[in-house]
Motif scaffolding. Structure first.
Motif, PDB file in Angstrom:
ATOM      1  N   ARG A  48       0.828  -1.213   0.000  1.00 42.12           N
ATOM      2  CA  ARG A  48       0.000   0.000   0.000  1.00 42.12           C
ATOM      3  C   ARG A  48       0.859   1.258   0.000  1.00 42.12           C
ATOM      4  N   MET A  49       1.845   1.296   0.885  1.00 41.13           N
ATOM      5  CA  MET A  49       2.701   2.471   0.967  1.00 41.13           C
ATOM      6  C   MET A  49       3.484   2.670  -0.317  1.00 41.13           C
ATOM      7  N   GLY A  50       3.974   1.565  -0.866  1.00 38.61           N
ATOM      8  CA  GLY A  50       4.746   1.668  -2.100  1.00 38.61           C
ATOM      9  C   GLY A  50       3.922   2.165  -3.267  1.00 38.61           C
ATOM     10  N   MET A  51       2.684   1.691  -3.349  1.00 41.20           N
ATOM     11  CA  MET A  51       1.821   2.127  -4.443  1.00 41.20           C
ATOM     12  C   MET A  51       1.494   3.609  -4.314  1.00 41.20           C
ATOM     13  N   VAL A  52       1.190   4.040  -3.093  1.00 41.65           N
ATOM     14  CA  VAL A  52       0.865   5.448  -2.864  1.00 41.65           C
ATOM     15  C   VAL A  52       2.047   6.343  -3.214  1.00 41.65           C
ATOM     16  N   GLU A  53       3.262   5.860  -2.902  1.00 41.56           N
ATOM     17  CA  GLU A  53       4.463   6.655  -3.138  1.00 41.56           C
ATOM     18  C   GLU A  53       5.006   6.501  -4.555  1.00 41.56           C
ATOM     19  N   GLY A  54       4.355   5.674  -5.353  1.00 40.88           N
ATOM     20  CA  GLY A  54       4.776   5.504  -6.734  1.00 40.88           C
ATOM     21  C   GLY A  54       6.058   4.716  -6.902  1.00 40.88           C
ATOM     22  N   GLN A  55       6.357   3.823  -5.987  1.00 42.32           N
ATOM     23  CA  GLN A  55       7.574   3.022  -6.086  1.00 42.32           C
ATOM     24  C   GLN A  55       7.443   1.952  -7.165  1.00 42.32           C
ATOM     25  N   THR A  56       8.572   1.509  -7.673  1.00 41.72           N
ATOM     26  CA  THR A  56       8.590   0.414  -8.634  1.00 41.72           C
ATOM     27  C   THR A  56       8.368  -0.917  -7.908  1.00 41.72           C
TER      28      THR A  56
END
Length: 371
Positions: A159-167
């Motif tokens: 969830r955090m990665g998706m929100v932050e636009g991470q690969t």
């Protein structure tokens, strides 16, 4: 010649050290199980994140694509739970046998000819290991909580990665950690610490539970119980407070000569508690069954509480082989020949110092020890 209670205390301290080594071995076994799925977990995470996609991110879709990850997580914790259930029962059986052998060895044969020792059955051991809660939950409940906790960390990491636009790679590294840091920097690293704490606590809970059951089963000869704490740089304040305090040998464990409560008891007072107990064998005069014993036997059964010996003093009194077994060869030599005390092996937060850190702290000790 050492009295019966002095021999009991000496054996109890050494046995507690051996149980810590056993806990270390069990932790390694469980960690191997947990680590065995890391490669598959990494692959399934990458596949799930790729299927998720930044444009279709919803909680329902997230849970759907993570189904295989959840299943793998559930499977490995089920394996750990099965291994732990088998281990704690085996350890409980060993503890019951150890106590029986110890009593038979230390208590004079003339006394045992008149006072019959009772045992702890396998059914009792299983009940202690599997049906008594520790730190508020049963073993199987802790396994369920640990599994759910790691699944939640994985979900939160995505969830955090998706929100932050991470690969995809960045999200996986965030969850799993990096090889350069020994994977200690990953979000699920905490799960490993939680599993380790659970393993150590389950073992100490079972061993102490069996120990107490054995004492109570032989209450005609075990007058009271003494709390023994492993006094070193890692000992908790509550355990330091209770070290060598005496309690009644019954379900209440009422304080004897003091007001400090037993609470959960040694080995169970807190997570990873290393405290143990030793029985105070009744004096010859207090044993109603034992009559007409030789003077030497009567003298050994004095019923007195032994003088205090802490862990640091105990380890110094052991032979080189035992010291090396407990501390490792290098620290054993530093203790014997380097002039270091046990507490000097730890920092002010109770963490064991590496040999390099010890050398930096006191290089002269290494010179004295020839290291």
């Amino acid at each position: 010649m050492a009295t019966v209670n002095e021999q009991m205390q000496e054996a109890s301290i050494g046995h507690a050290v051996d149980l810590q080594h056993l806990s270390n071995a069990e932790v390694r076994k469980v960690m191997r199980l947990l680590n065995s799925v890391d490669a598959d977990l990494r692959v399934k995470l990458m596949e799930a994140i790729e299927r998720l996609g930044p444009d279709s991110y919803t909680t329902r879709h997230l849970n759907t694509v993570l189904a295989s990850v959840y299943e793998l997580n559930k499977s490995v914790y089920a394996s750990i739970g099965e291994a732990m259930a088998e281990s704690v029962v085996s350890i409980g059986q060993y503890e019951a046998g150890y106590q029986g052998a110890l009593f038979a060895k230390v208590i004079p044969a003339q006394v045992l000819a008149q006072v019959r020792l009772s045992t702890v059955s396998l059914a009792q051991v299983r009940g202690i290991a599997l049906a008594r809660p520790f730190q508020g939950r049963l073993l199987k409940e802790w396994m369920g909580d640990l599994e759910a906790g790691r699944a939640a960390k994985i979900r939160d990491g995505i969830r955090m990665g998706m929100v932050e636009g991470q690969t995809t790679g960045q999200i996986v590294r965030r969850i799993m950690g990096t090889k350069a840091q020994g994977y200690a920097d990953g979000m699920i690293a905490r799960s490993r610490h939680d599993v380790e704490s659970m393993v150590r606590t389950a073992i100490s809970h079972t061993a102490q539970g069996v120990r107490e059951s054995y004492y109570k089963a032989n209450s005609d000869i075990v007058a009271e119980v003494s709390w023994l704490s492993t006094l070193d740089g890692r000992t908790s304040a509550p355990c330091r407070l209770r070290d060598r305090l005496i309690y009644t040998n019954d379900d209440d464990h009422a304080p004897v000569g003091h007001k400090v409560p037993w609470l959960s008891g040694p080995g169970k007072l807190h997570w990873c508690c290393r405290s143990t107990s030793t029985p105070i064998i009744a004096s010859y005069e207090a044993l109603k069954q034992a009559k007409g014993l030789p003077e030497g036997v009567r003298a050994s059964m004095d019923g007195q509480v032994p003088q205090s010996t802490n862990y640091g003093e105990w380890i110094k009194s052991q032979g080189a082989a035992r010291q090396d077994q407990v501390l490792g060869p290098a620290r054993g030599k530093l203790l014997r020949d380097g002039g270091l005390d046990l507490d000097q092996f730890y920092n002010d937060k109770g963490k064991l110092l590496t040999l390099d850190q010890l050398r930096e702290q006191d290089a002269a000790a290494f010179g004295r020890a020839g290291l």
